[in-house]
Design an enzyme around this catalytic site. Structure first.
Site, PDB file in Angstrom:
ATOM      1  N   ALA A  32       0.855  -1.180   0.000  1.00  0.00           N
ATOM      2  CA  ALA A  32       0.000   0.000   0.000  1.00  0.00           C
ATOM      3  C   ALA A  32       0.889   1.227   0.000  1.00  0.00           C
ATOM      4  O   ALA A  32       2.042   1.186   0.438  1.00  0.00           O
ATOM      5  CB  ALA A  32      -0.939  -0.002   1.206  1.00  0.00           C
ATOM      6  N   GLY A  34       0.756   5.936  -0.839  1.00  0.00           N
ATOM      7  CA  GLY A  34      -0.018   7.156  -0.754  1.00  0.00           C
ATOM      8  C   GLY A  34      -1.165   7.228  -1.729  1.00  0.00           C
ATOM      9  O   GLY A  34      -2.153   7.911  -1.484  1.00  0.00           O
ATOM     10  N   GLY A  36      -2.742   4.359  -3.213  1.00  0.00           N
ATOM     11  CA  GLY A  36      -3.672   3.244  -3.222  1.00  0.00           C
ATOM     12  C   GLY A  36      -3.067   1.958  -2.698  1.00  0.00           C
ATOM     13  O   GLY A  36      -2.062   1.971  -1.994  1.00  0.00           O
ATOM     14  N   VAL A  38      -2.007  -2.312  -3.515  1.00  0.00           N
ATOM     15  CA  VAL A  38      -1.519  -3.199  -4.570  1.00  0.00           C
ATOM     16  C   VAL A  38      -1.883  -4.640  -4.212  1.00  0.00           C
ATOM     17  O   VAL A  38      -1.638  -5.087  -3.088  1.00  0.00           O
ATOM     18  CB  VAL A  38       0.012  -3.076  -4.736  1.00  0.00           C
ATOM     19  CG1 VAL A  38       0.466  -3.831  -5.981  1.00  0.00           C
ATOM     20  CG2 VAL A  38       0.428  -1.620  -4.818  1.00  0.00           C
ATOM     21  N   LYS A  52      -3.155  -2.438  -9.058  1.00  0.00           N
ATOM     22  CA  LYS A  52      -3.099  -1.283  -8.164  1.00  0.00           C
ATOM     23  C   LYS A  52      -4.416  -0.527  -8.212  1.00  0.00           C
ATOM     24  O   LYS A  52      -4.818  -0.034  -9.273  1.00  0.00           O
ATOM     25  CB  LYS A  52      -1.939  -0.380  -8.567  1.00  0.00           C
ATOM     26  CG  LYS A  52      -0.650  -1.171  -8.739  1.00  0.00           C
ATOM     27  CD  LYS A  52       0.526  -0.323  -9.074  1.00  0.00           C
ATOM     28  CE  LYS A  52       1.764  -1.209  -9.255  1.00  0.00           C
ATOM     29  NZ  LYS A  52       2.996  -0.425  -9.430  1.00  0.00           N
ATOM     30  N   ASP A 146       8.954  10.386  -9.226  1.00  0.00           N
ATOM     31  CA  ASP A 146       8.851   9.783  -7.892  1.00  0.00           C
ATOM     32  C   ASP A 146       9.753   8.553  -7.800  1.00  0.00           C
ATOM     33  O   ASP A 146       9.360   7.526  -7.256  1.00  0.00           O
ATOM     34  CB  ASP A 146       7.396   9.411  -7.598  1.00  0.00           C
ATOM     35  CG  ASP A 146       7.172   9.107  -6.113  1.00  0.00           C
ATOM     36  OD1 ASP A 146       7.945   9.621  -5.283  1.00  0.00           O
ATOM     37  OD2 ASP A 146       6.229   8.367  -5.800  1.00  0.00           O
TER      38      ASP A 146
END
Length: 581
Positions: A32, A34, A36, A38, A52, A146
């Site tokens: 998990a 920020g 959602g 998985v 996801k 990211d």
């Protein structure tokens, strides 16, 4: 969204986890983050996937949905050896989701947390693999934004970079100010932390952070509160004293505060090869033995949980054999899942088998945990077979006589002399014979100059470039439009459609009505850098029109306006219109 949590690689589904998403039956929780959660699932062919599901908070934001759809479609073009490709998605459902190839390995964050820093050779192989992944991602017009240890997975044959570009969907939405955290401050670049322009060089800064984290087992800018870490990233130099001396020059260049001073990805790869005494080759020995041994547990995948169906009721006295159940297995796949054949309710989207010729009627649903079956009726008394047949023949003769009296004669006129003969329409099957309707005649239009942010409609004769409400601007209703786009600060020009599908024909394919009908490699946009003079693409509009667009080039640098030139061959009403909704 990370690929796996710490501890056991597979967590059981909780009470708040769905059993099926988009036709995929879920088997376990992988992690998990920020954005959602998985899950582990499988394709119909048995290949594992990481599915996801986006958090409900994001799902309720229309701007996020729009960006998420755009980023996922862009991510589909990334097919590198060091990435986990996107294989399926749904951005319009109640909870948007996407499915990527499952990587049987922990994240770099989990591996370092459990086993500590990696040896130099592993760090070099990690760096060159991640650099090659970024090279493919950037070539698709995407900036990752990211890149962090949780988004780098350690597979048996090398690293995998995941979640490229997806974080951009959450930027500047209504959720960024409500406490929902998407990025990781410790791995941001200075320009990103300061709210400046994000470019591919931003990912190179993060790559230097990844190499340092893997080598020393901690972020290069230390820990602590987010604001303190961000301040150090923007204003201070990182502490690289714990790095192996061989790595310091490379990492220091990647962590330059000025993006222009950071090395290119090809240079990063060359420098890593120069630092290794042996050729850098990915393989089963790229990780230390203790870490490599832990990957075995991730290759024994759990199956989706199936609860036994409820017991059948006791047979009645007049039913000597147990009657077949009329209900359905509550755990039977509903669509594109591992134990069912994929059935379609709409093009490209899995669903429930349709009713109609060749399909049995839908069984009654399961109610209150019982199978809703009914006992067979008592046997009926046999009738005289000869009388039944004679009666059926007589009824048929009478029916034909009545129908013949009501039909007009062969001239197409009824008793009043009025012409009632129906002409086949564009949507008909070609007349009473039931044959295939004739193909429409093509209409050709040469040298259409399509200005940027303008569109044409295939139904117009001739098709004239226009804009929304007569004003310059892009309209998603156009059958063919030309639009310069900026995706993750990478600008590119596109031909697109907001009202159908496009297919870029390959070299050697001749654009024709039959070719366009048979192709299934659909897209909503095609980059101009994929085209040359004479390139052809099919346009299939939702209204049923089909066209072959031949690209003839774009305006020169000295032209006062920016436009592309197309030749169009249009078959109007070649197919039935697509129903909306």
């Amino acid at each position: 969204m990370s690929g796996a949590p710490s501890g056991e690689p597979f967590q059981p589904l909780g009470d708040d986890d769905p059993a099926v998403v988009g036709g995929y039956r879920l088997a376990a929780v992988l992690g998990a983050g920020g954005m959602g959660k998985v899950y582990l699932s499988f394709t119909p062919g048995g290949r594992p996937v990481a599915l996801k599901v986006i958090r409900s908070e994001f799902s309720q934001d229309p701007e996020f949905r729009r960006r998420f759809q755009r980023e996922v479609q862009s991510a589909q073009r990334v097919q590198g050896l060091y990435t986990a490709p996107v294989i399926d998605f749904d951005t319009d459902g109640a909870r948007p989701w996407l499915a990527t190839a499952y990587v049987p390995g922990p994240s770099l964050a989990e591996a370092v947390s459990t086993y500590g820093a990696l040896p130099l050779r592993s760090v070099l192989l990690l760096t060159v693999g991640a650099a090659e992944a970024l090279h493919v991602i950037h070539a698709a017009g995407i900036v990752h934004r990211d890149l962090k240890p949780a988004n780098v997975l350690l597979a048996p044959d090398g690293p995998r970079v995941i979640d490229f570009g997806i974080a951009r969907a959450a930027d500047n939405t209504a959720l960024t100010g409500t406490g929902v955290s998407v990025g990781t401050p410790s791995f941001m670049a200075p320009e990103q932390a300061a709210g400046g322009t994000v470019t591919p060089a931003t990912d190179i800064f993060a790559l230097g952070q990844i190499a340092a984290y893997a080598a020393i087992g901690a972020p290069a800018y230390g820990g602590g509160p987010s604001h303190a870490v961000l301040y150090r990233i923007v204003h201070e130099e990182p502490d690289l004293s714990r790095l192996p001396s061989e790595l310091r020059p490379l990492v220091a260049r990647c962590l330059s505060r000025e993006p222009a001073e950071r090395p290119a990805l090809t240079e990063v790869i060359d420098l890593c090869h120069g630092l290794s005494t042996d050729p850098l080759r990915q393989g089963g020995d790229w990780l230390p033995q203790t870490l490599a041994g832990s990957l075995t547990a991730r290759q024994h995948l759990p199956e989706p949980v199936r609860t036994p169906p409820p017991a059948l009721p006791t047979p009645t006295a007049y039913s000597p054999q147990p009657p077949p159940p009329g209900g359905v297995d509550p755990y039977a796949p509903t669509g594109f899942g591992p134990a069912s054949a994929p059935t379609q309710t709409a093009p490209g989207r899995p669903g429930t088998a349709p009713a109609g010729p060749g399909f049995p009627p839908a069984p009654p649903p399961v109610v209150s945990g019982q199978q809703n079956w009914a006992p067979p009726p008592p046997p009926r008394r046999k009738k005289n077979r000869g009388l039944v047949i004679a009666g059926a023949v007589a009824a048929a003769v009478i029916g034909l006589a009545v129908i013949n009296a009501l039909l007009p004669d062969g001239s197409g006129k009824d008793g009043s002399g009025k012409d009632n003969a129906k002409q086949p329409t564009a949507g008909s099957s070609g007349g009473a014979s039931g044959g295939k309707r004739p193909d429409p005649q093509p209409a050709e239009y040469k040298g259409i100059d399509l200005t940027e942010n303008y569109f044409v409609m295939l139904a117009d004769n001739p098709p004239r470039p226009t804009s929304k409400d007569g004003n310059p601007g892009f309209s998603s209703k156009g059958d063919v439009f030309y639009q310069p786009r900026v995706l993750n600060v990478v600008e590119r020009d596109e031909i697109g459609t907001g009202n159908g599908k496009l297919v870029l024909l390959q070299s050697g394919q001749q654009g024709s009505l039959d070719t366009c009908r048979s192709e299934t490699r659909y897209s909503e946009s095609i980059r101009l850098d994929q085209l040359s003079d004479g390139s052809q693409l099919c346009v299939l509009s939702d209204a049923g029109h089909i066209a072959v667009a031949t690209y003839r080039g774009k305006s020169g640098a000295n032209d006062p306006s920016k436009y592309i030139t197309l030749d169009l061959t249009i078959w109007r009403n070649a197919e039935d219109p697509q129903k909306k909704g």
